[in-house]
Design an enzyme around this catalytic site. Structure first.
Site, short mmCIF file in Angstrom:
data_model
loop_
_atom_site.label_atom_id
_atom_site.label_comp_id
_atom_site.label_asym_id
_atom_site.label_seq_id
_atom_site.Cartn_x
_atom_site.Cartn_y
_atom_site.Cartn_z
CB ALA A 74 -1.17 0.08 1.21
NE ARG A 103 -2.89 -4.25 -6.74
CZ ARG A 103 -2.53 -4.97 -5.80
NH1 ARG A 103 -1.00 -4.52 -5.49
NH2 ARG A 103 -2.77 -5.98 -5.33
CD GLN A 159 2.08 -11.21 -3.10
OE1 GLN A 159 1.89 -12.12 -2.74
NE2 GLN A 159 1.22 -10.29 -3.45
CG ASP A 183 -3.62 -3.78 0.84
OD1 ASP A 183 -3.26 -4.74 1.41
OD2 ASP A 183 -2.77 -3.02 -0.08
CG ASN A 234 -3.00 -7.18 4.86
OD1 ASN A 234 -2.43 -6.26 4.51
ND2 ASN A 234 -2.23 -8.32 5.46
CE LYS A 235 -1.94 -9.96 -1.08
NZ LYS A 235 -2.34 -9.59 -2.43
O1 MRU Z 1 -1.08 -7.49 -3.41
P1 MRU Z 1 0.30 -6.89 -2.65
O2 MRU Z 1 1.42 -7.61 -2.57
O3 MRU Z 1 -0.02 -5.36 -3.03
O4 MRU Z 1 -0.65 -6.78 -1.31
C1 MRU Z 1 0.22 -6.22 -0.09
C2 MRU Z 1 -0.35 -6.40 1.14
O5 MRU Z 1 -1.44 -7.04 1.35
C3 MRU Z 1 0.25 -5.67 2.39
O6 MRU Z 1 0.23 -6.46 3.50
C4 MRU Z 1 -0.36 -4.18 2.52
O7 MRU Z 1 -0.28 -3.68 1.30
C5 MRU Z 1 0.45 -3.53 3.29
S1 MRU Z 1 1.99 -2.89 2.80
C6 MRU Z 1 2.90 -2.24 3.88
#
Ligand code: MRU
Length: 351
Positions: free
Chosen positions: A58, A99, A207, A248, A258-259
């Site tokens: 994010a 996004r 990730q 996010d 979040n993810k």
């Molecule tokens: O799809 P991504 O890799 O952008 O997802 C990222 C996440 O879910 C992170 O946990 C979130 O963005 C926080 S990053 C400090």
């Protein structure tokens, strides 16, 4: 510089902007096997880098959005102010749509958008461009600060010998600084505290495996990777003392996007009595979303599940449901580790 500061300064960076107004990102889709820095030269290229997760997380996509908008204007400085302003607005809207879930993207772009729209109409395009570039740099620099503060506050929660579990990547590569969820680990480790980090692989795009393991390993943190399906068993074994993940978008009542997989981690954590923390800057808190029901969850393509690194692993015509995020209920969250300190329930961020 203290030894701890010196170590923290070696953490890799997701992106940078140089003195010639050139914008570079580390292509995260190539990690951990290749470290490729790619210059971003156009609006379309930045859109694609965000959409394809070359730059992700994010806060990092917020900063990338701001720099992306700036470089998209670089070749239009001869325009009159009115058409230049129209271009700023068009490009800002386009980049914001790359996004939908991480609020930092629209938050950062809106900061530039608002400056542009209230800029004196008798100015030149060059003057407005300089102002927008400076603001993008401020957004980046303040994120570096914020991550450090999150690291300081969060480090207080980690005790010698603890097991700390995280999901996805909320590390340096997801921000402009040393990360959010990983920042407490970096700060604690750099000061000599020893604990075990567990990184959940994070299917489908891995990730956790590709980026968190790479980052933590590089820093020397004692890190163990687990398949996503192992987390509940790990908790049952008593090996997890704390879970910390990023966010996010956080709704006003603390519901947190979040993810994908975060919500099931939090539910398991409650069952096993493991404290569950969200580490995030205030820029991720969206007081316009009253609760998680207001958060748009990004759905991604079926190919992300059907193929792993180009290798087909399921029938091509199978139906797929591939949400990138989920929303964790506020009742499952022990606290938010922010730059202003640790916020405990009940949550009402607009207060
Ligand atoms: O799809 P991504 O890799 O952008 O997802 C990222 C996440 O879910 C992170 O946990 C979130 O963005 C926080 S990053 C400090």
């Amino acid at each position: 510089m203290s030894k701890s500061e010196e170590r923290l300064s070696t953490i890799p960076k997701a992106l940078y902007f140089d003195e010639d107004d050139r914008f570079f990102i580390l292509d995260q889709t190539k990690l951990p096997t290749q470290e490729i820095i790619e210059e971003q030269k156009s609006l379309e290229q930045v859109y694609e880098s965000i959409y394809k997760l070359k730059v992700r997380g994010a806060p990092a996509i917020g900063i990338a959005g701001a720099y992306g908008l700036v470089i998209s204007l670089k070749n239009s400085l001869d325009l009159e102010i009115e058409p230049f302003l129209k271009l700023v607005n068009k490009n800002a809207r386009y980049l914001s749509s790359s996004r939908p879930t991480a609020v930092n993207l629209s938050w950062a772009i809106k900061r530039l958008f608002d400056i542009a729209n209230s800029f004196p109409k008798n100015s030149t395009a060059k003057e407005l461009y300089a102002k927008l570039r400076d603001e993008a740099i401020v957004i980046h620099q303040s994120d570096i600060q914020t991550c450090r503060q999150i690291g300081e506050h969060g480090a207080e929660l980690i005790k010698e010998g603890d097991g700390v579990l995280t999901l996805c990547n909320a590390g340096a590569l997801a921000t402009g600084g040393i990360g959010t969820a990983l920042a407490p680990m970096y700060v604690a480790w750099s000061r000599g505290l020893r604990f075990k980090a567990y990184s959940s692989e994070t299917r489908p795009l891995l990730q956790g495996a590709r980026i968190t393991c790479w980052e933590l390993n590089k820093f020397g943190v004692d890190t163990t990777m687990i398949a996503d399906s192992v987390s509940s068993y790990l908790m049952k074994l008593g090996r997890v003392d704390m879970i910390v993940v990023g966010a996010d978008r956080v709704a006003n009542n603390g519901d947190t996007a979040n993810k994908i997989g975060t919500s099931s981690l939090a539910i398991n954590a409650k069952f096993y009595g493991v404290p569950f923390y969200i580490a995030c800057p205030y820029s991720t808190i969206d007081t316009n979303s009253k609760s998680g029901a207001d958060i748009v969850v990004e759905e991604r393509g079926k190919e992300e599940l059907i193929y792993i690194k180009g290798q087909q692993i399921a029938p091509k015509d199978i139906k797929v449901f591939n949400p990138a995020f989920d929303v964790t209920d506020n009742s499952l969250i022990s606290g938010f580790i922010t730059e202003k300190g640790i916020i405990r329930p009940p949550y009402n961020f607009s207060k």
